[in-house]
Design a protein around this motif. Structure first.
Motif, PDB file in Angstrom:
ATOM      1  N   VAL A  83      13.526   8.840  15.543  1.00 52.63           N
ATOM      2  CA  VAL A  83      13.069   7.686  14.890  1.00 52.63           C
ATOM      3  C   VAL A  83      14.139   6.487  14.704  1.00 52.63           C
ATOM      4  N   LYS A  84      13.858   5.494  15.138  1.00 51.96           N
ATOM      5  CA  LYS A  84      14.887   4.519  15.255  1.00 51.96           C
ATOM      6  C   LYS A  84      14.450   3.423  14.177  1.00 51.96           C
ATOM      7  N   VAL A  85      13.070   2.901  14.491  1.00 50.79           N
ATOM      8  CA  VAL A  85      12.749   1.882  13.459  1.00 50.79           C
ATOM      9  C   VAL A  85      11.325   2.241  12.924  1.00 50.79           C
ATOM     10  N   VAL A  86      11.101   1.861  11.831  1.00 44.43           N
ATOM     11  CA  VAL A  86       9.781   1.879  11.172  1.00 44.43           C
ATOM     12  C   VAL A  86       9.023   0.547  10.565  1.00 44.43           C
ATOM     13  N   ALA A  87       7.972   0.650  10.775  1.00 47.25           N
ATOM     14  CA  ALA A  87       7.242  -0.443  10.255  1.00 47.25           C
ATOM     15  C   ALA A  87       5.930  -0.298   9.576  1.00 47.25           C
ATOM     16  N   LEU A  88       5.323  -1.006   8.713  1.00 48.77           N
ATOM     17  CA  LEU A  88       4.147  -0.810   8.002  1.00 48.77           C
ATOM     18  C   LEU A  88       3.292  -1.987   8.203  1.00 48.77           C
ATOM     19  N   GLY A  89       1.975  -1.659   8.291  1.00 41.92           N
ATOM     20  CA  GLY A  89       1.119  -2.994   7.990  1.00 41.92           C
ATOM     21  C   GLY A  89       0.012  -2.410   7.461  1.00 41.92           C
ATOM     22  N   SER A  90      -1.207  -3.298   7.311  1.00 42.07           N
ATOM     23  CA  SER A  90      -2.179  -2.917   6.689  1.00 42.07           C
ATOM     24  C   SER A  90      -3.146  -1.502   7.288  1.00 42.07           C
ATOM     25  N   ALA A  91      -2.955  -0.366   6.678  1.00 41.06           N
ATOM     26  CA  ALA A  91      -3.702   0.847   7.408  1.00 41.06           C
ATOM     27  C   ALA A  91      -3.153   1.294   8.471  1.00 41.06           C
ATOM     28  N   TRP A  92      -1.962   0.902   8.723  1.00 43.84           N
ATOM     29  CA  TRP A  92      -1.115   1.505   9.959  1.00 43.84           C
ATOM     30  C   TRP A  92       0.391   1.718   9.510  1.00 43.84           C
TER      31      TRP A  92
ATOM     32  N   HIS B  49       0.955  -1.067  -0.252  1.00 41.92           N
ATOM     33  CA  HIS B  49      -0.040   0.156   0.088  1.00 41.92           C
ATOM     34  C   HIS B  49       0.890   1.155  -0.248  1.00 41.92           C
ATOM     35  N   GLY B  50       2.001   1.184   0.574  1.00 45.21           N
ATOM     36  CA  GLY B  50       2.702   2.357   0.652  1.00 45.21           C
ATOM     37  C   GLY B  50       4.091   2.106   1.158  1.00 45.21           C
ATOM     38  N   SER B  51       4.788   3.217   1.356  1.00 46.38           N
ATOM     39  CA  SER B  51       6.113   3.124   1.961  1.00 46.38           C
ATOM     40  C   SER B  51       6.344   4.224   3.018  1.00 46.38           C
ATOM     41  N   VAL B  52       7.053   3.961   4.138  1.00 53.10           N
ATOM     42  CA  VAL B  52       7.357   4.973   5.013  1.00 53.10           C
ATOM     43  C   VAL B  52       8.883   5.132   5.048  1.00 53.10           C
ATOM     44  N   PHE B  53       8.992   6.446   5.437  1.00 52.13           N
ATOM     45  CA  PHE B  53      10.802   6.482   5.468  1.00 52.13           C
ATOM     46  C   PHE B  53      11.009   7.554   6.907  1.00 52.13           C
ATOM     47  N   ALA B  54      12.019   7.391   7.184  1.00 51.37           N
ATOM     48  CA  ALA B  54      12.333   8.124   8.587  1.00 51.37           C
ATOM     49  C   ALA B  54      13.854   8.566   8.383  1.00 51.37           C
ATOM     50  N   ASN B  55      14.296   9.479   8.904  1.00 56.12           N
ATOM     51  CA  ASN B  55      15.621   9.953   8.931  1.00 56.12           C
ATOM     52  C   ASN B  55      16.014  10.246  10.535  1.00 56.12           C
ATOM     53  N   PRO B  56      17.264   9.925  10.767  1.00 54.02           N
ATOM     54  CA  PRO B  56      17.836  10.311  12.098  1.00 54.02           C
ATOM     55  C   PRO B  56      17.930  11.808  12.208  1.00 54.02           C
ATOM     56  N   CYS B  57      17.986  12.386  13.366  1.00 57.24           N
ATOM     57  CA  CYS B  57      18.143  13.781  13.451  1.00 57.24           C
ATOM     58  C   CYS B  57      19.616  14.095  13.318  1.00 57.24           C
ATOM     59  N   LYS B  58      19.899  15.219  12.639  1.00 54.78           N
ATOM     60  CA  LYS B  58      21.382  15.545  12.458  1.00 54.78           C
ATOM     61  C   LYS B  58      21.570  17.026  12.885  1.00 54.78           C
ATOM     62  N   GLY B  59      21.910  17.283  13.894  1.00 52.89           N
ATOM     63  CA  GLY B  59      21.857  18.702  14.374  1.00 52.89           C
ATOM     64  C   GLY B  59      20.593  19.179  14.501  1.00 52.89           C
ATOM     65  N   GLN B  60      20.397  20.469  14.960  1.00 52.22           N
ATOM     66  CA  GLN B  60      19.194  21.260  14.969  1.00 52.22           C
ATOM     67  C   GLN B  60      18.243  21.468  14.103  1.00 52.22           C
TER      68      GLN B  60
END
Lengths: 210, 954
Positions: free
Chosen positions: B526-535, B486-497
């Motif tokens: 964010v450390k880890v992301v996961a995807l499921g049906s509609a969440w 259904h989709g893709s999720v992305f996340a990045n760690p923080c780098k500075g302010q």
């Protein structure tokens, strides 16, 4: 030339040999999901994306044309393998290197239809052409030794296309010798011999005698 | 105060008019850069060979007014009257890009300490802060009334100071972009003379800001409060037009409109040397690694004043403060800068490195003062260090994750370290190469960093049915991603302010446009992301499990027990692995898993996650059937089962396979492990060429038994597990009131296969003289037919007492089964295939009747009965009434012990096992009729019935 008018000697065209070569198995990596295909020639599949499976070359090409798979070139079609083979072909004057019976056809079909799947396709193609030339040259020089006392020519590891090219000449030459040698035995035994030969042509038999 | 004279040589043609010229040293003092606002070219001189013609860069279409070098001297920026800011490589001088354009001439540009930001300003109203990573405008600071002529980044990275041509100085806070202090009219008003530009400069320790004053002096202002501290006043008779701190901050060089340069001892507030020139000096630069000052005058003539500080005094490069800085022109004053890894220098953002080091006490004191002054301000300031230190930690953590990923998998390393968080199916960063952010059975997400930003591509393995997703440019620097249909999720760690941790979701197909969304996390990563049906789930550094709907609604926030290791989603279920405690001294990770059902809001499973000693988790996810699975660095795959109250079964061990291969797991199903085979020492596959999945058989790590039939034993256990799983699912489905027909069929197939396997095992047991084991196995056969086959088998193998035993087992079993129909009349019909059928002849076409479906829940549990139905239910319907007779007949059958009669239509496999040994059946009166029979089940049934009929008559 004697035997020229013989209706029993039929020569395959290159297309026909290619057609025969299309039954060789190759490995494909499909990018679609499909249930197994139950064909007369066998069952192939199931097809699952990114999981390699073995199919005949004609099926691989058909799928490739529809953009449903990538073909994994056979192991012998790598640049280094072919370089080795070419080297060996050049070094040994009498022997032929063991290559798939339909290597010319497979290489041709793959480089026509799946050039994006073959690493260094130009290199591979030119190597195959070189190998073919070297081998054919060897065949030609080998045939020069045919004389009236020759009853058979043994060519080990000869491939389909090569055999197809030299077949009419060799057969007719041997027949002519045979005929001139024993004029009392005319067409009757000839035809049976040819039939037997044709029957043997079907299978991928490397060791053939004329 | 000697009257030495310095000989200047011409670098830029002045054409008689005064112009503003700039001069710069590079990091190692190997090059000297000059430019003039009357000249299009930038010259790169070699200070050792001044007579050589300089390298000339001519890219601007008008005079160059400003030059700046990035702190590591790899990048040169220039600003020009032609309104553009250009970037070049240094020292090569290759033109790279036009960073930005203004509407009016640029007067000054400056890099910050880490080189991540370039500030540019001029006659336009705003100061542009340009992110050097992607060239985007991070911020525009507006507030100056006149054209901005001086910019200076605070070496600590917190502030930017700017001065304009009418003499206003503004302290900007970079974090928020607000003007903290506006000091009006403290610098001279230079009017419209463009050859004189107001400048200002932070001391290298960042504690004071030097600004030319109104009384031909230099005034020092405090870093935080912008209070006037002191001034350097002396022999300048006209206003100061340029000033430059020595690298150690002990000295200062000032150039005045009175055409002289003064060198000051800042602590003594005393001028120590001076030099007079023919023309006004408009720019100076201290040599970063020596006692020399480069100067350039308004006519474009430059020179290097060697030993500007008298040799009797301390060198200007001694005791360079640990907080390194550069002056307003972006001149880097410090040679120690190489100590900083250049990668982090370019990646780190504003203020990244500002707080890790020791803060001078004075600043703390001043900060306290400000606490009483401004509450808001204070909040901002005091919160900063905390945020910083945390981010710092996470940053370093991230690095160790990246380069530690290999070390993480190389299990020989005996470090006691808690495993870092990872994303299943991601490969570590490889510079210059594309890498996987996510690889699963569906497709892959790949990224490659390119000029500071990344290119992300999403590919589906099944290109026919998967949605086509355009490649995207990623300005965030995503390092985590997850993909489903259904989709893709992305996340990045923080780098500075500036670069907060961001979570972004892109649905692939939705009815509404623009339905992608993103979330920002302040002081959380964010450390880890996961995807499921509609969440969508994200686990953060604060051990929060955050659940979003696919529309972007924040649904749940759950606190987890420990730092997260990984997570994976499958339909409604989310599985999260966390650290249960610090790892053991034996270097065993203590991990814990829990499974959440998002739609029901339940937590069906929780427990410890087993790992091979000394290994760590490398993959975690669900099988295609939804079984929880894990793979560790020692190559052991474990699958969760409900057997034994919920246990993990080791289903695969890489150590049993070829040793020169590593398996990078992508997924699994009931029978196979899907992985990418990597030749050692590679632990993960490259993106190109596209990796091909390899199927590996699952196998239990069985001990070498005396039987020598491990493959059979393995198959036996596997099939058993498989059967259990199916039966469990049938129960679940039946409980939910769903149709279980297809699963029933599957279960039957598995049962048949299992029986076949058991029969082979019995054969090998008999051959190995393990009679007891064979008897045990017979009891495990699920189909009656198979038991008969077993009897036939042992008879053929000439083991009469074993055949006897098997017979009694069969009898017992038939008794049990026939007694059951009395209590369960509905299922009784299953045995009817044994009944004699007078009316139906073998040749007669038989119309299959539907199996007794209404009883399906009951029916499902009766695997044994079910097979009977399979075989015989075609013609059972009218036989319901004959139960009693059946029993009698079955008994008589058993008594007669006409084993051959009953079993010679057994499964094809029996024949295989016996290798034709049984084919001669001298005692079988029906051998002739059965010798060429078909093996189809329908035919079987008919034959059997005929035979039973005949035996009954006998």
């Amino acid at each position: 030339m004697a035997g020229q008018s013989d209706p029993h000697i039929s020569l395959f065209s290159a297309q026909e040999v290619e057609f025969l070569g299309e039954d060789e198995m190759v490995e494909i990596v499909p990018n679609m999901r499909m249930d197994p295909l139950n064909l007369i020639c066998g069952d192939f599949g199931p097809f699952r994306p990114q999981i390699a499976t073995q199919v005949p070359l004609w099926l691989a090409v058909a799928l490739k044309k529809r953009g449903k798979c990538t073909i994994r070139p056979p192991e012998w079609m790598s640049v280094e393998k072919l370089t080795q083979v070419l080297e060996a072909e050049r070094n040994s004057l009498r022997e032929f290197q063991p290559l798939p019976f339909h290597y010319v056809e497979i290489a041709r079909l793959l480089s026509d239809h799946a050039r994006d799947d073959i690493p260094d396709v130009y290199m591979v193609r030119s190597l195959i052409e070189d190998i073919r030339d070297v081998r054919f040259h060897k065949v030609e020089t080998g045939l020069e030794t045919i004389h009236e006392r020759t009853h058979a020519v043994k060519l080990k590891n000869l491939s389909a296309m090569e055999a197809n090219i030299v077949r009419p000449f060799v057969v007719r030459a041997l027949q002519a010798f045979y005929k001139h040698d024993s004029p009392e035995m005319i067409p009757q035994p000839d035809t049976t011999a040819i039939r037997r030969r044709q029957a043997a042509d079907r299978g991928p038999k490397r060791d053939r005698r004329y | 105060m000697k009257g030495r004279s310095l000989k200047l040589r011409e670098a830029h043609k002045s054409s008689g008019a005064a112009s503003f010229c700039s001069i710069l040293w590079d990091l190692c003092a190997q090059h000297l850069l000059t430019s003039s606002s009357n000249d299009l070219s930038i010259c790169i001189h070699d200070p050792l060979l001044p007579s050589n013609s300089p390298q000339i860069l001519r890219h601007h279409r008008d005079g160059v007014t400003a030059l700046a070098l990035s702190p590591n001297s790899t990048c040169l920026a220039s600003g020009s009257i032609d309104h553009s800011v250009k970037l070049y490589k240094f020292p090569g001088g290759e033109f790279q890009t036009n960073v930005t354009r203004f509407t009016l001439p640029i007067r000054v540009i400056s890099f910050n300490r880490s080189g991540s930001i370039l500030a540019a300003a001029g006659d336009d109203e705003g100061i542009k802060l340009i992110n050097t990573i992607d060239g985007s405008i991070a911020r525009v600071l507006k507030g100056h009334k006149g054209s901005v002529t001086g910019l200076a980044f605070d070496p600590n990275g917190e502030y930017l100071a700017s001065v304009d041509s009418i003499g206003t100085v503004i302290h900007w806070e970079l974090h928020s972009g607000t003007a903290l202090h506006i000091l009006k009219g403290i610098a001279p008003d230079t009017g419209s003379d463009l050859s004189v530009l107001n400048v200002l400069s932070w001391s290298p320790d960042g504690e004071t800001l030097a600004v030319p004053g109104l009384k031909n002096d230099v005034v020092m202002y405090d870093r935080d409060t912008a209070e006037k501290l002191f001034s350097l006043r002396g022999d300048h008779v006209q206003p100061i037009c340029f000033l430059s701190w020595s690298p150690n901050g002990k000295y200062m060089a000032t150039a005045g409109l009175d055409r002289q340069i003064l060198i000051w001892d800042v602590d003594q507030r005393q001028d120590i040397d001076r030099q007079k020139f023919d023309d006004r000096i408009c720019c100076m630069a201290w040599k970063p690694n020596g006692n020399a000052l480069a100067v350039i005058d308004v006519m474009g003539k430059y020179g290097v004043w060697e030993s500007a500080v008298p040799s009797s005094m301390k060198s200007p490069t001694e005791d360079v403060p640990s907080l390194q800085s550069k002056n307003s022109n972006g001149l880097l004053l410090f040679d120690e800068d190489e100590q900083e890894p250049s990668a982090s220098g370019s990646l780190s953002d504003l203020g990244e490195d500002s707080h890790g080091e020791s803060e001078p006490p004075s600043r703390k004191r001043l900060r306290k003062q400000s606490t009483y002054d401004e509450d808001i301000d204070d909040d901002l300031l005091s919160s900063l260090p905390k945020v910083e230190s945390r981010k710092k930690a996470s940053h370093s953590h991230k690095e160790s994750l990246n380069n530690g990923n290999e070390g993480l998998k190389s299990t020989t390393s005996a470090r006691l370290k808690m495993q870092e968080a990872f994303q299943p199916g991601a490969t570590p960063v490889q510079p210059g190469k594309r890498r996987f952010l996510c690889y699963n059975m569906l497709g892959s997400i790949t990224t490659i960093e390119h000029d500071g930003y990344s290119h992300i591509e999403i590919d589906f393995h099944d290109t026919g049915s998967g949605p086509r997703v355009p490649a995207m440019t990623d300005y965030f620097g995503f390092t985590m991603a997850s993909l489903n249909e259904h989709g893709s999720v992305f996340a990045n760690p923080c780098k500075g302010q500036k670069n907060m941790s961001t979570l972004m979701y892109r649905p692939f197909s939705t009815w509404a446009n623009n339905s992608e969304w993103s979330m920002r996390f302040e002081q959380e990563e964010v450390k880890v992301v996961a995807l499921g049906s509609a969440w969508v789930a994200a686990v953060t550094s604060l051990n929060f499990l955050r659940i979003f709907t696919d529309g972007g609604l924040q649904r749940y926030v759950i606190s987890l027990d420990g730092p997260v290791v990984t997570a994976s989603g499958f339909k409604d279920e989310l599985a999260v692995v966390t650290h249960a405690s610090h790892c053991l001294p034996s270097n065993d990770q203590m991990l814990e898993f829990r499974v959440f059902n998002i739609s029901n809001g339940t937590q069906p499973l929780k427990g410890h996650l087993p790992l091979t000693p000394g290994s760590c988790l490398t993959w975690f996810g669900f099988s295609e059937e939804g079984q929880l699975s894990s793979y560790d660095s020692k190559g052991v795959l474990r699958v969760f089962t409900n057997q034994f109250g919920g246990s993990w079964l080791p289903l695969f061990s890489a150590s049993k396979e070829k040793s020169e291969e590593n398996y990078w797991v992508a997924g699994l199903n009931m029978n196979k492990l899907f992985c990418i085979v990597c030749k050692s020492p590679d632990l993960f596959p490259p993106v190109m060429p596209k990796p091909v999945l390899t199927l590996l058989d699952l196998s239990f790590p069985l001990a070498t038994s005396d039987l020598g039939a491990e493959t059979l034993e393995n198959e036996f256990i596997l099939k058993n597990t498989h059967l259990l799983q199916i039966q469990q699912r049938i129960e679940e489905m039946a409980a939910a009131g769903l149709d279980t027909t297809s699963l029933d069929d599957e279960a039957f197939n598995v049962e048949t296969a299992l029986d076949r396997c058991i029969l082979r095992l019995i054969a090998s047991c008999c051959n190995g003289d393990k009679i007891v084991r064979a008897t045990e196995l017979v009891k495990l056969l699920s189909l009656e037919k198979s038991v008969k086959g077993a009897i036939k088998l042992v008879t053929a193998l000439k083991l009469p007492n074993l055949a006897e035993r098997f017979n009694s087992i069969l009898e017992e079993r038939l008794l049990n089964e026939t007694s059951r129909p009395a209590t369960l009349p509905l299922t009784s019909s299953n045995h009817d295939f044994l009944t004699s059928i007078q009316s139906s002849k073998p040749s007669q076409p038989v119309i299959p009747l539907p199996s007794p479906q209404p009883s399906s829940p009951l029916f499902a549990k009766k695997g044994k009965l079910q097979e009977g139905a399979k075989v015989g239910n075609e013609k059972v319907e009218q036989r319901r009434t004959a139960i009693v007779e059946n029993i009698g007949k079955v008994k008589s059958l058993a008594e007669v012990k006409s084993i051959e009669d009953m079993t010679n239509q057994g499964e094809a496999s029996i024949g295989e096992i016996k290798n034709g040994a049984v084919n001669q059946r001298p005692s079988n009166p029906f051998a002739k009729s059965s010798s060429n029979q078909e093996k189809s089940s329908l035919f079987d049934a008919i034959k059997k019935m005929k035979k039973v009929d005949e035996t009954g008559k006998r």
